[in-house]
Design an enzyme around this catalytic site. Structure first.
Site, PDB file in Angstrom:
ATOM      1  N   SER A 219       0.847  -1.199   0.000  1.00  0.00           N
ATOM      2  CA  SER A 219       0.000   0.000   0.000  1.00  0.00           C
ATOM      3  C   SER A 219       0.878   1.244   0.000  1.00  0.00           C
ATOM      4  O   SER A 219       2.059   1.175  -0.364  1.00  0.00           O
ATOM      5  CB  SER A 219      -0.943  -0.016   1.195  1.00  0.00           C
ATOM      6  OG  SER A 219      -1.925   0.992   1.047  1.00  0.00           O
ATOM      7  N   ASN A 220       0.334   2.361   0.379  1.00  0.00           N
ATOM      8  CA  ASN A 220       1.100   3.612   0.418  1.00  0.00           C
ATOM      9  C   ASN A 220       0.618   4.452   1.591  1.00  0.00           C
ATOM     10  O   ASN A 220      -0.268   4.046   2.341  1.00  0.00           O
ATOM     11  CB  ASN A 220       0.967   4.354  -0.909  1.00  0.00           C
ATOM     12  CG  ASN A 220      -0.483   4.578  -1.266  1.00  0.00           C
ATOM     13  OD1 ASN A 220      -1.205   5.285  -0.570  1.00  0.00           O
ATOM     14  ND2 ASN A 220      -0.944   3.930  -2.338  1.00  0.00           N
ATOM     15  N   ARG A 221       1.182   5.634   1.725  1.00  0.00           N
ATOM     16  CA  ARG A 221       0.938   6.437   2.925  1.00  0.00           C
ATOM     17  C   ARG A 221      -0.345   7.262   2.863  1.00  0.00           C
ATOM     18  O   ARG A 221      -0.604   8.056   3.761  1.00  0.00           O
ATOM     19  CB  ARG A 221       2.108   7.397   3.154  1.00  0.00           C
ATOM     20  CG  ARG A 221       3.378   6.706   3.519  1.00  0.00           C
ATOM     21  CD  ARG A 221       4.467   7.736   3.799  1.00  0.00           C
ATOM     22  NE  ARG A 221       5.714   7.071   4.112  1.00  0.00           N
ATOM     23  CZ  ARG A 221       6.016   6.580   5.303  1.00  0.00           C
ATOM     24  NH1 ARG A 221       5.136   6.676   6.280  1.00  0.00           N
ATOM     25  NH2 ARG A 221       7.172   5.995   5.523  1.00  0.00           N
TER      26      ARG A 221
END
Ligand code: CTP
Length: 407
Positions: free
Chosen positions: A218-220
């Protein structure tokens, strides 16, 4: 506050509504703050408040007529020398004339004969305020740069209650000060209904691409900006569908579709985009995903996993390909350095109307912050910079740009 508007020339237009009595308070506060206030009343306004009251409180006597003997062309004189024109209350009739370019008296002639900023503060019964004619006139004026301080909810003349009551004098004066200081005026949330009846689809959050049943790529992204957009659009009257990967609470009035992966987000977005007037891809879609997620949890005992990746679908590009005529499509580009140039390239590549660029390496910007700073790029080459402000303010700025394209 006084120093910033000291000596500035403010034409205070007062039109014929019951709220004219509140313009007395606006006048008094502006004069107290050091402004030079020139009152201009319509004939109908004088039915509600005597002109002597304004003449006594303001810096000059009331002006009412185009046919003044002392000044043969009072409207151009007023228009040219004003630093600001503030109309409070502004009736439906005044707004209609102004939007149509009809000068039917000194005040309408003055707002048409000026290059100074103009603030209008509408006040009327809820039915009138919500009438399409009034809303369209306001949208026209707003598109031309007129600043609208929208009415508040509360008790109206005749004992009714609802939206339409003149904004608080303190708020009107604060708007005047903000405009004179060049800061611009931010509409308080939920007060402008310029998206009434529009269908707005927003995506938010980072997608999660499973590696195995418990792990993902995923990402932030926190989804805060997307949720702020959905909330702002709903506050401004839109029918909103929010496709989100987060479990943040649903913004009041918005329908929420919870998704997880890029594939599930794509499915939801393509389904709902077909009927949307505006589509905003604020989500951070993972670019790669494991080609074949493991069915059982991977274990260290099995050694380092060999994860084969494949690209995810480019949802925005697909939305661009399929979009119906007239739909406004907006993308986001979170970059680290050269944000504007990279975003400009993506704007063309993905076929969107607006690309909102931010440099997430800057302080207070982007992922998980409550603030953001962006440049809104238009397919027409237009660029609008929004300095560090709340995500809600950024959302409203994006919607302002979208509103300009909808018409
Ligand atoms: N986007 C999308 N689908 C993807 C990747 C991105 O819909 N698979 C959308 C994002 O929601 C955003 C815009 O495209 O509105 C730009 O996303 P960004 O990640 O900055 O661009 P990429 O296409 O991923 O380009 P790059 O990897 O080169 O930065």
């Amino acid at each position: 506050m006084s120093s910033s508007i000291e000596g500035r020339r403010i034409v205070l237009g007062v039109t014929g509504g019951i709220a004219a009595y509140k313009a007395i308070e606006v006048c008094r506060r502006l004069v107290d703050a050091g402004a030079h206030v020139i009152p201009v009343m319509t004939d109908d306004a004088t039915r509600f408040v005597g002109e002597v009251t304004f003449s006594a409180l303001a810096s000059e006597p009331v002006q009412k007529s185009l046919w003044s003997e002392a000044d043969p062309i009072p409207h151009t004189h007023l228009g040219k020398t004003a630093d600001l024109i503030l109309v409070a209350p502004a009736t439906a009739r005044f707004l209609g004339c102004y939007a149509a370019g009809i000068s039917d008296g000194l005040l309408t002639a003055t707002v048409l004969a000026t290059r100074a900023p103009v603030i209008v503060c509408p006040a009327m019964h809820t039915e009138m305020w919500e009438h399409a004619a009034v809303q369209e006139n306001l949208a026209t004026l707003a598109r031309r740069g007129v600043i609208v301080v929208p009415p508040a909810e509360g008790r109206l003349a005749g004992g009714d209650a609802g939206l339409g009551r003149l904004a608080d004098p303190a708020e009107i004066v604060a708007a005047a000060v903000a405009v004179l200081e060049g800061r611009g005026y931010q509409v308080p949330s939920g007060r402008l209904r310029d998206f009434d009846g529009r269908r707005v689809l927003v995506s938010a959050g980072g997608t999660r691409e499973p590696i195995d049943p418990v792990r993902f790529i995923s990402n932030r992204s926190s989804g805060k900006q997307g949720h702020a957009l959905a909330r702002a659009a709903a506050d401004r009257g839109a029918d909103v569908i929010l496709v989100t990967t987060t479990n943040r609470p649903a913004p009041p009035g918005a329908k929420v579709v919870r998704v997880d992966t890029a594939a599930s987000m794509e499915e939801a977005m393509l389904e709902h985009a077909a009927n949307a007037d505006v589509v905003i891809m604020a989500a951070a879609v993972a670019d790669f995903r494991p080609k074949v997620p493991a069915e059982a949890k991977l274990s260290k005992a099995d050694g380092l996993p060999d994860i084969l990746l494949e690209p995810t679908p480019d949802i925005l590009r697909e939305l661009g390909r399929r979009r119906p005529v007239g739909q406004v499509l907006v993308g986001f580009a979170a970059e680290t350095g050269d944000a504007v140039e990279r975003a400009a390239a993506k704007l063309t590549a993905k076929g969107v109307d607006l690309m909102v660029a931010n440099d997430v390496s800057a302080a207070g910007v982007g992922f998980d912050h409550d603030t953001n700073a962006v440049t809104i790029l238009g397919a027409d080459g237009g660029r609008r910079q929004v300095e560090l402000s709340s995500k809600r303010q950024v959302a409203d700025a994006v919607l302002d740009s979208v509103a300009g394209l909808l018409d």
